[in-house]
Design an enzyme around this catalytic site. Sequence first.
Site, PDB file in Angstrom:
ATOM      1  N   LYS A   6       0.676  -1.259   0.050  1.00  0.00           N
ATOM      2  CA  LYS A   6      -0.049   0.045  -0.076  1.00  0.00           C
ATOM      3  C   LYS A   6       0.714   1.291   0.065  1.00  0.00           C
ATOM      4  O   LYS A   6       0.603   2.108  -0.621  1.00  0.00           O
ATOM      5  CB  LYS A   6      -0.915  -0.080   1.141  1.00  0.00           C
ATOM      6  CG  LYS A   6      -1.920   1.245   1.099  1.00  0.00           C
ATOM      7  CD  LYS A   6      -2.118   1.662   2.629  1.00  0.00           C
ATOM      8  CE  LYS A   6      -1.248   2.597   3.212  1.00  0.00           C
ATOM      9  NZ  LYS A   6      -1.725   3.150   4.497  1.00  0.00           N
ATOM     10  N   CYS A  65     -18.651   4.574   7.260  1.00  0.00           N
ATOM     11  CA  CYS A  65     -18.409   3.125   7.317  1.00  0.00           C
ATOM     12  C   CYS A  65     -17.081   2.659   8.333  1.00  0.00           C
ATOM     13  O   CYS A  65     -16.277   2.184   7.807  1.00  0.00           O
ATOM     14  CB  CYS A  65     -17.992   2.585   5.763  1.00  0.00           C
ATOM     15  SG  CYS A  65     -18.303   0.740   5.950  1.00  0.00           S
ATOM     16  N   CYS A 102     -24.558   3.105   9.280  1.00  0.00           N
ATOM     17  CA  CYS A 102     -25.371   2.782   8.160  1.00  0.00           C
ATOM     18  C   CYS A 102     -26.813   3.585   7.953  1.00  0.00           C
ATOM     19  O   CYS A 102     -27.059   4.032   6.933  1.00  0.00           O
ATOM     20  CB  CYS A 102     -25.760   1.230   8.446  1.00  0.00           C
ATOM     21  SG  CYS A 102     -24.430  -0.044   8.301  1.00  0.00           S
ATOM     22  N   CYS A 110     -25.910   6.460   5.803  1.00  0.00           N
ATOM     23  CA  CYS A 110     -24.995   6.235   4.537  1.00  0.00           C
ATOM     24  C   CYS A 110     -26.040   5.796   3.296  1.00  0.00           C
ATOM     25  O   CYS A 110     -27.139   5.383   3.555  1.00  0.00           O
ATOM     26  CB  CYS A 110     -24.483   4.712   4.826  1.00  0.00           C
ATOM     27  SG  CYS A 110     -23.405   4.130   3.479  1.00  0.00           S
ATOM     28  N   CYS A 114     -26.493  -2.010   0.126  1.00  0.00           N
ATOM     29  CA  CYS A 114     -25.004  -2.697   0.735  1.00  0.00           C
ATOM     30  C   CYS A 114     -25.721  -3.877   1.143  1.00  0.00           C
ATOM     31  O   CYS A 114     -26.262  -4.013   2.287  1.00  0.00           O
ATOM     32  CB  CYS A 114     -24.525  -1.799   1.770  1.00  0.00           C
ATOM     33  SG  CYS A 114     -23.447  -2.445   2.656  1.00  0.00           S
TER      34      CYS A 114
END
Length: 312
Positions: free
Chosen positions: A220, A290, A297, A300, A306
Site C-alpha cells: 500500500k 463506514c 449505516c 449512509c 449494501c
Amino acid sequence: MCSPQFSMNYVSMRMVTRSQSRGPGAGPPGSGEEAATIQRGGEASAEGRKSYHPVKRQRKAQHLNVAYEASDGEKGEGTKPLKAPSWEPQDWQQQLANIRTMRSGKDAPVDQLGAEHCYDPRVPPKVRRYQVLLSLMLSSQTKDQVTAGAMKRLQAWGLTVDSILQTDDITLGRLIYPVGFWRNKVKYIKQTSAILQQHYDGDIPTSVAELVALPGVGPKMAHLAMAVAWGTVSGIAVDTHVHRIANRLGWTKKMTKSPEETRAALEEWLPRDMWREINGLLVGFGQQICLPVRPRCQACLNQALCPAARGL
Ligand code: SF4
C-alpha cells in the site's frame, strides 16, 4: 496545504512477490514493553531484520503467495489494454456515486493530513519524495493526526536522509513517538535511509518492486509513494479501510482475507482511471461513516444497496 505533484522518469519491473511478515512492536520510550506484532495485511514488514540483498530477496519471494503486478501502472496511467472485465459488482457505479456525494465535503482526516499533505513543499524534489515515503512508513497502524504530528517534529529537526542517519535511535524514537510500533519504525527508517543513501543517491526508488524491498515498506505504501511522489498510478493502494469497505459492499467476487487479495480483486474490474481516486475516497468514507466497528449505516446513502448493512 496541498502540494503539487512532482514526477520523474522511472524504471519498471515485471512481477515480484513479497512476503507478508511480522515484526516486533514496542511501547513508549523506556517502557520496556514486550514486543508485539504488526499485523497490517500486506503492510507489515520484518525485512528490517535483514541486510539489504535485493537479489536474494526476490529469489526467496518466489515461494510466497503475496504477489502483485508492477509493470503496467509504472508505465503510466491508462496504458493497460482496455477490455471489459469478466465480472463487476452489481450497483457499483451507484454505490461509488453515493460515496462521492458523502465525501463531497472533503473533511475527513485523510483529506487534510494524508501523504499528499505531509511533506514540506519548500524542500528540493528529492527530499520531498523522501518525506512522502517517511510519512507513509509512519502512517501504518497510526491515526493521520499522530502521523502529521510526528512529521512536523521530524521536519523541524531536519527531515533529510543525511539528517536522519546522523540522528541516534533514542532521539529518533522521541521524535516519532507515539506513532504505532514506533520502535520498529525507528529501525526501519534507519535501514531504509541507509539503503536510499547507498543505492539511490538519497532519492526513493522508482518502482513498486524496489519500494517494497525496503525495510518497513509494504504494497500500500509503495503504490501511494508511486502516486504521490512520482505521479504514477501503479496499482490500487489498499489499506484496512479499503479492504473492509470493498468486502462490505461486495466489490470483490468472493470475500478476501487480506488487503493484497482485495487489491488484486479490485484491479480485475475497477476502471484504471479510478485507481488513484479510490484510496482517498474510501479511506475518508471509512473514517467518517463506514467505521470499522458500528458503521453509521443509518446515515449512509448506500444503505439500500449494501449487502452488509443489515448484518452490522
Ligand atoms: S450501509 Fe453501512 S456497511 Fe454498508 S457501506 Fe454504508 S456504512 Fe458501510
